[in-house]
Design a protein around this motif. Structure first.
Motif, PDB file in Angstrom:
ATOM      1  N   GLN A 142       0.666  -1.113  -0.403  1.00 28.85           N
ATOM      2  CA  GLN A 142       0.106  -0.049   0.188  1.00 28.85           C
ATOM      3  C   GLN A 142       0.823   1.587   0.074  1.00 28.85           C
ATOM      4  O   GLN A 142       0.612   2.440  -0.035  1.00 28.85           O
ATOM      5  N   PHE A 143       1.959   0.992   0.290  1.00 27.12           N
ATOM      6  CA  PHE A 143       3.310   2.582   0.367  1.00 27.12           C
ATOM      7  C   PHE A 143       3.702   2.118  -0.815  1.00 27.12           C
ATOM      8  O   PHE A 143       4.494   3.839  -0.870  1.00 27.12           O
ATOM      9  N   GLN A 144       3.980   1.233  -1.903  1.00 29.42           N
ATOM     10  CA  GLN A 144       4.830   1.419  -2.680  1.00 29.42           C
ATOM     11  C   GLN A 144       4.393   2.649  -3.709  1.00 29.42           C
ATOM     12  O   GLN A 144       4.983   3.122  -4.679  1.00 29.42           O
ATOM     13  N   PRO A 145       3.130   2.916  -4.328  1.00 28.09           N
ATOM     14  CA  PRO A 145       3.108   3.551  -5.293  1.00 28.09           C
ATOM     15  C   PRO A 145       3.424   5.088  -5.037  1.00 28.09           C
ATOM     16  O   PRO A 145       3.951   5.555  -6.413  1.00 28.09           O
ATOM     17  N   LEU A 146       2.994   5.739  -3.828  1.00 21.89           N
ATOM     18  CA  LEU A 146       3.407   6.962  -3.255  1.00 21.89           C
ATOM     19  C   LEU A 146       4.939   7.158  -3.767  1.00 21.89           C
ATOM     20  O   LEU A 146       5.781   7.805  -4.241  1.00 21.89           O
ATOM     21  N   TRP A 147       6.113   5.676  -3.165  1.00 21.50           N
ATOM     22  CA  TRP A 147       7.089   6.559  -2.554  1.00 21.50           C
ATOM     23  C   TRP A 147       8.058   6.231  -4.410  1.00 21.50           C
ATOM     24  O   TRP A 147       9.171   6.395  -4.778  1.00 21.50           O
ATOM     25  N   LYS A 148       6.858   4.390  -5.218  1.00 18.28           N
ATOM     26  CA  LYS A 148       7.866   4.885  -6.299  1.00 18.28           C
ATOM     27  C   LYS A 148       7.542   5.550  -7.220  1.00 18.28           C
ATOM     28  O   LYS A 148       8.182   7.066  -8.195  1.00 18.28           O
ATOM     29  N   ASP A 149       6.494   6.677  -7.579  1.00 17.29           N
ATOM     30  CA  ASP A 149       6.013   7.321  -8.278  1.00 17.29           C
ATOM     31  C   ASP A 149       6.701   8.902  -7.951  1.00 17.29           C
ATOM     32  O   ASP A 149       7.080   9.638  -9.321  1.00 17.29           O
ATOM     33  N   ARG A 150       6.887   9.391  -7.334  1.00 20.37           N
ATOM     34  CA  ARG A 150       7.282  10.581  -6.070  1.00 20.37           C
ATOM     35  C   ARG A 150       8.438  10.778  -5.502  1.00 20.37           C
ATOM     36  O   ARG A 150       9.040  11.338  -5.945  1.00 20.37           O
ATOM     37  N   VAL A 151       8.498   9.686  -5.092  1.00 18.49           N
ATOM     38  CA  VAL A 151       9.599  10.215  -4.029  1.00 18.49           C
ATOM     39  C   VAL A 151      10.647   9.919  -4.391  1.00 18.49           C
ATOM     40  O   VAL A 151      11.909  10.545  -4.156  1.00 18.49           O
ATOM     41  N   PHE A 152      10.840   8.378  -4.798  1.00 20.33           N
ATOM     42  CA  PHE A 152      11.722   7.917  -4.807  1.00 20.33           C
ATOM     43  C   PHE A 152      12.546   8.253  -6.269  1.00 20.33           C
ATOM     44  O   PHE A 152      13.460   8.910  -6.333  1.00 20.33           O
ATOM     45  N   PRO A 153      12.033   9.024  -7.057  1.00 19.52           N
ATOM     46  CA  PRO A 153      12.551   9.573  -8.667  1.00 19.52           C
ATOM     47  C   PRO A 153      12.795  11.205  -7.895  1.00 19.52           C
ATOM     48  O   PRO A 153      14.176  11.501  -8.682  1.00 19.52           O
ATOM     49  N   GLN A 154      12.112  11.926  -7.170  1.00 17.93           N
ATOM     50  CA  GLN A 154      13.046  13.034  -6.501  1.00 17.93           C
ATOM     51  C   GLN A 154      14.953  13.018  -6.150  1.00 17.93           C
ATOM     52  O   GLN A 154      15.567  13.606  -6.099  1.00 17.93           O
ATOM     53  N   LEU A 155      14.087  11.481  -4.866  1.00 14.70           N
ATOM     54  CA  LEU A 155      16.021  11.514  -4.468  1.00 14.70           C
ATOM     55  C   LEU A 155      16.263  10.693  -4.969  1.00 14.70           C
ATOM     56  O   LEU A 155      18.061  11.330  -5.418  1.00 14.70           O
ATOM     57  N   GLN A 156      16.584  10.422  -6.419  1.00 14.07           N
ATOM     58  CA  GLN A 156      17.486   9.714  -6.885  1.00 14.07           C
ATOM     59  C   GLN A 156      17.869  11.091  -7.790  1.00 14.07           C
ATOM     60  O   GLN A 156      19.187  11.142  -8.126  1.00 14.07           O
ATOM     61  N   ALA A 157      16.968  12.320  -8.552  1.00 18.84           N
ATOM     62  CA  ALA A 157      17.903  13.184  -9.104  1.00 18.84           C
ATOM     63  C   ALA A 157      18.567  14.415  -7.847  1.00 18.84           C
ATOM     64  O   ALA A 157      18.881  15.322  -8.732  1.00 18.84           O
ATOM     65  N   LEU A 158      18.207  14.324  -6.736  1.00 17.64           N
ATOM     66  CA  LEU A 158      18.770  15.406  -6.164  1.00 17.64           C
ATOM     67  C   LEU A 158      20.276  15.408  -6.141  1.00 17.64           C
ATOM     68  O   LEU A 158      21.306  16.501  -6.067  1.00 17.64           O
ATOM     69  N   PRO A 159      21.086  14.222  -6.130  1.00 15.13           N
ATOM     70  CA  PRO A 159      22.497  14.799  -6.174  1.00 15.13           C
ATOM     71  C   PRO A 159      22.849  15.185  -7.241  1.00 15.13           C
ATOM     72  O   PRO A 159      23.960  15.459  -7.494  1.00 15.13           O
ATOM     73  N   ASP A 160      22.152  14.948  -8.136  1.00 16.18           N
ATOM     74  CA  ASP A 160      22.952  15.581  -9.607  1.00 16.18           C
ATOM     75  C   ASP A 160      22.831  16.609  -9.728  1.00 16.18           C
ATOM     76  O   ASP A 160      23.257  17.562 -10.455  1.00 16.18           O
ATOM     77  N   ALA A 161      21.976  17.855  -8.746  1.00 13.51           N
ATOM     78  CA  ALA A 161      21.629  19.391  -9.082  1.00 13.51           C
ATOM     79  C   ALA A 161      22.344  19.999  -8.094  1.00 13.51           C
ATOM     80  O   ALA A 161      21.533  20.493  -8.065  1.00 13.51           O
ATOM     81  N   PHE A 162      23.298  19.571  -7.573  1.00 13.51           N
ATOM     82  CA  PHE A 162      23.210  20.931  -6.240  1.00 13.51           C
ATOM     83  C   PHE A 162      24.658  20.672  -6.249  1.00 13.51           C
ATOM     84  O   PHE A 162      25.050  20.880  -6.926  1.00 13.51           O
ATOM     85  N   GLU A 163      25.017  22.867  -5.520  1.00 11.03           N
ATOM     86  CA  GLU A 163      26.591  22.912  -5.605  1.00 11.03           C
ATOM     87  C   GLU A 163      26.781  22.826  -3.938  1.00 11.03           C
ATOM     88  O   GLU A 163      27.549  22.580  -4.097  1.00 11.03           O
TER      89      GLU A 163
END
Length: 741
Positions: free
Chosen positions: A586-607
């Protein structure tokens, strides 16, 4: 008993034997004769060529040394330029220079200098007027053209009372370009020249002869050259020197055993006939000895055919050979089937045996290994072996891209590629799929103790690159340490799996050697922080945010590069994804559709590190709040939360179990375990073990209590069970852990 089969077998052997043997006999000797002749010519040609090259090299060295001495020696120039008179000191200096030339070039027999101005000859021992010097005719003949190549063989003696010796001479004028002041004469004995090449051949069998410019032989006093001609020596190779113009001949002497072999060729024919006669006698003997069992077999077949003919109405004589052929085909097919089944069973048994060693469920000593190895067709000695695990990268994408049948085919290709690559290095390897995405390989290394570990790494790299280049498939290989005993395979396997745990840090499509992993220090500290953050976040503990702040503080304290920070954050995201994936659908759709992609993208765009810390914390906090709301919405969450709280306060109770919780909370034990797994993504038993082991770690570091006391204080009634569980979780025993910390 009838001898029909005996005569039939015997007569079937003899004609073919005579025809084939006779044909091969004469072909063999003809071919052998021609081959020997070619090899003889080739060998003599090589010896002659090497001899002339060796002589040229030696004489060129003398020529170059003399020329260089004329150009560089000031005393020699002064002597040849002197108009007359005697200068004893200068002459002694020049004599010493000539002696040095003879010492550095042992091939030189004698050397003297002629000064044209006053017709004086200076040798290495004394000086003479030219008119009284024994070699005056040679000097006179070369005075107008002193720069000449090496002469033919000639007679020479320095003193009148000496016997004549055969030498070849080199003359060089001075100055080098005008030659009007004098000349240097260098003599080399022809006997010394033959001495140079005498080791290249056997004088009893072959010969080498040197000839001058006009075809006259450079005689060798140590051999009787005329005798060779009388004995009928044959020249097989001849070479002419580009430097001296001499010719060298090489050939074979027809004397002794060599002449006998060359002249008595027919002896071999007679020996061949004797061999044929002996072979015929042997065939008769063997046939007579073995025909009885053959006849017995055939007679039994005939009896069976006669019995069978009663039912099929066919004559036995007409079908005897067909029946024999059919019976043999059937036997061969059955034998092949049994052999294939045997090797299939052997592979299964071998994989099961290796799996037992890897899992540690069976303890095997050197003697038991030898016994098992003989049955499983493995090397009898254990030697040195190493375990490495080939893990398919991005296995979820791999499963999406290939259907089940293609997945099995790809895995088969991977295992065969690993086996073939290792077999190319003459090393034994055994492979088995220990999980859906991990191929475990046991490699037996070569016996040499000095084998470099870099050679093993080159093998692993060739496996990885081959799979990437040929299958467009990337793998990560975890490598354990070498095992010297069968029991060490379990440790090597666990080390390989442990190395793969660093895949998130080191990246995929690479080799990870457990022996090169940092055993202490900041890298391990960061990884422990990451794992503690993941555990706290998964279990909804309140201190996960503080642990996350501690991780970022450790990054600042360590002064990590941007790449290192990105690697750590990717590792944290990787472990979070794996943890969240196990806490309920029941927790997977929220994690896979929104949270996990955000966490993956964050390290590539910070200074700045502060930016990524704030963004990363915000995303995790929002998901934690939503996760808390979803959990509170479930009717059983409060009860499971109470179970979890009860475990955290009573984990030291040795009687704590699912049945105990069932009585305590009035719920079915299996249902409690199921709800606990859905809520927190971890089994009840594993969570209880983690609580006890973590508390035991603190006591080992902070107290001096014995292992028995610590085991009892964390809920284990048996110290042995505690030690086994502690080592399984941490990889080391409690005693070793206390020493490390």
């Amino acid at each position: 008993m009838s001898k029909k089969w005996f005569y039939r077998t015997l007569l079937s052997y003899i004609p073919v034997f005579f025809v084939v043997t006779a044909f091969l006999f004469f072909i063999f000797f003809q071919t052998l004769s021609e081959q020997n002749k070619k090899e003889t010519i080739k060998a003599n040609s090589f010896v002659a060529e090497q001899a002339i090259r060796f002589i040229d090299h030696s004489l060129k060295a003398i020529d170059e040394k003399v020329t260089l001495e004329l150009l560089r020696n000031q005393d020699l120039a002064a002597f040849l330029s002197k108009n007359g008179g005697s200068d004893l000191k200068l002459e002694v200096s020049v004599m010493n220079a000539m002696r040095d030339l003879k010492i550095t070039n042992p091939l030189i027999d004698s050397i003297y200098i002629v000064r044209f101005q006053d017709e004086t000859v200076l040798s290495s021992s004394t000086s003479y007027p030219l008119s009284r010097y024994p070699d005056q005719p040679f000097i006179t003949s070369n005075r107008k053209a002193p720069n000449s190549v090496w002469s033919d063989s000639r007679s020479f003696k320095e003193f009148s009372y000496e016997p004549d010796s055969q030498v070849v001479s080199l003359t060089r004028g001075f100055p080098v370009f005008t030659q009007e002041k004098g000349m240097v004469v260098v003599n080399v004995k022809t006997e010394s020249l033959y001495g140079l090449i005498r080791q290249m051949y056997n004088p009893d069998i072959s010969f080498i002869r040197l000839y001058g410019h006009e075809g006259s032989e450079l005689s060798d006093a140590s051999e009787n050259t005329g005798k060779m001609v009388q004995e009928g020596g044959k020249v097989y190779a001849s070479y002419v020197s580009d430097y001296t113009g001499w010719r060298v001949d090489s050939g074979i002497k027809k004397t002794g055993l060599t002449g006998l072999i060359l002249d008595l060729y027919n002896i071999w024919i007679g020996l061949g006939i004797l061999v044929v006669v002996g072979a015929v006698g042997w065939i008769v003997y063997v046939t007579r000895r073995n025909y009885k069992p053959i006849e017995l077999i055939v007679s039994r077949l005939e009896i069976f055919l006669a019995y069978k003919a009663r039912f099929i109405g066919a004559g036995a004589d007409a079908n005897v050979f067909k029946f024999i052929e059919s019976a043999l085909d059937s036997m061969i097919e059955q034998s092949n089937q049994l052999e294939r089944q045997y090797y299939q069973d052997l592979t299964v048994r071998r994989n099961y045996f290796i799996n037992e060693l890897l899992k540690g469920t069976r303890r095997v000593g050197a003697e038991e290994w030898k016994q098992e190895a003989e049955q499983l067709l493995m090397p009898a000695t254990f030697g040195r072996q190493i375990v490495f695990v080939v893990e398919i990268d991005k296995y979820a994408e791999f499963c999406k891209e290939y259907n089940h049948r293609d997945q099995n085919l790809m895995k088969f290709v991977i295992s065969k590629a690993v086996e073939e690559t290792a077999s190319a290095g003459e090393e034994s390897i055994w492979v088995l799929w220990t999980s859906s995405h991990q191929l475990t390989c046991v490699l037996r290394l070569e016996e040499e103790a000095g084998a470099e570990q870099s050679e093993d790494m080159a093998l692993f790299e060739s496996i990885r690159s081959w799979l990437e280049n040929n299958l467009q498939l990337t793998v990560t290989i975890g490598i354990g340490n070498r095992a010297e005993q069968p029991e060490g395979l379990r440790d090597s396997y666990n080390e390989a799996l442990e190395a793969l745990r660093y895949k998130a840090v080191y990246g995929d499509n690479c080799l990870i050697d457990y022996g090169k992993l940092p055993s202490r220090g900041e890298a391990n500290e960061h990884m422990r922080l990451i794992l503690s953050i993941v555990d706290a976040y998964r279990l909804a503990q309140d201190d996960w945010l503080d642990k996350l702040k501690t991780l970022f503080q450790a990054m600042r304290r360590s002064v990590l590069s941007r790449d290192d920070i990105v690697s750590l954050l990717h590792s944290l995201t990787f472990h979070l994804n794996r943890a969240v994936s196990s806490i309920g659908p029941q927790f997977q759709p929220l994690w896979k559709d929104r949270v996990f992609p955000q966490l993956q993208a964050l390290p590539d765009a910070f200074e700045m590190l502060e930016e990524i810390e704030a963004q990363y914390t915000l995303v995790l906090r929002q998901f934690a709040d939503e996760l808390h709301e979803l959990r509170d919405a479930k009717t059983n969450h409060l009860a499971i939360h109470e179970v979890k709280a009860y475990l955290e306060h009573n984990f030291t109770n040795p009687n704590l179990s699912l049945d105990f919780l069932s009585d305590q909370f009035g719920m079915n034990g299996k249902y409690v375990s199921k709800l606990f797994k859905e809520a927190y993504g971890v089994k009840f038993v594993d969570y209880l073990i983690d609580l006890r082991i973590e508390h035991a770690k603190r006591m080992l570091k902070e107290t001096d209590n014995t292992v028995q006391e610590i085991a009892e204080s964390v809920g284990y009634s048996s110290a042995i069970s505690f030690i086994r569980t502690f080592k399984k979780v941490t990889g080391v025993s409690p005693g070793d852990y206390r020493k490390e910390k």
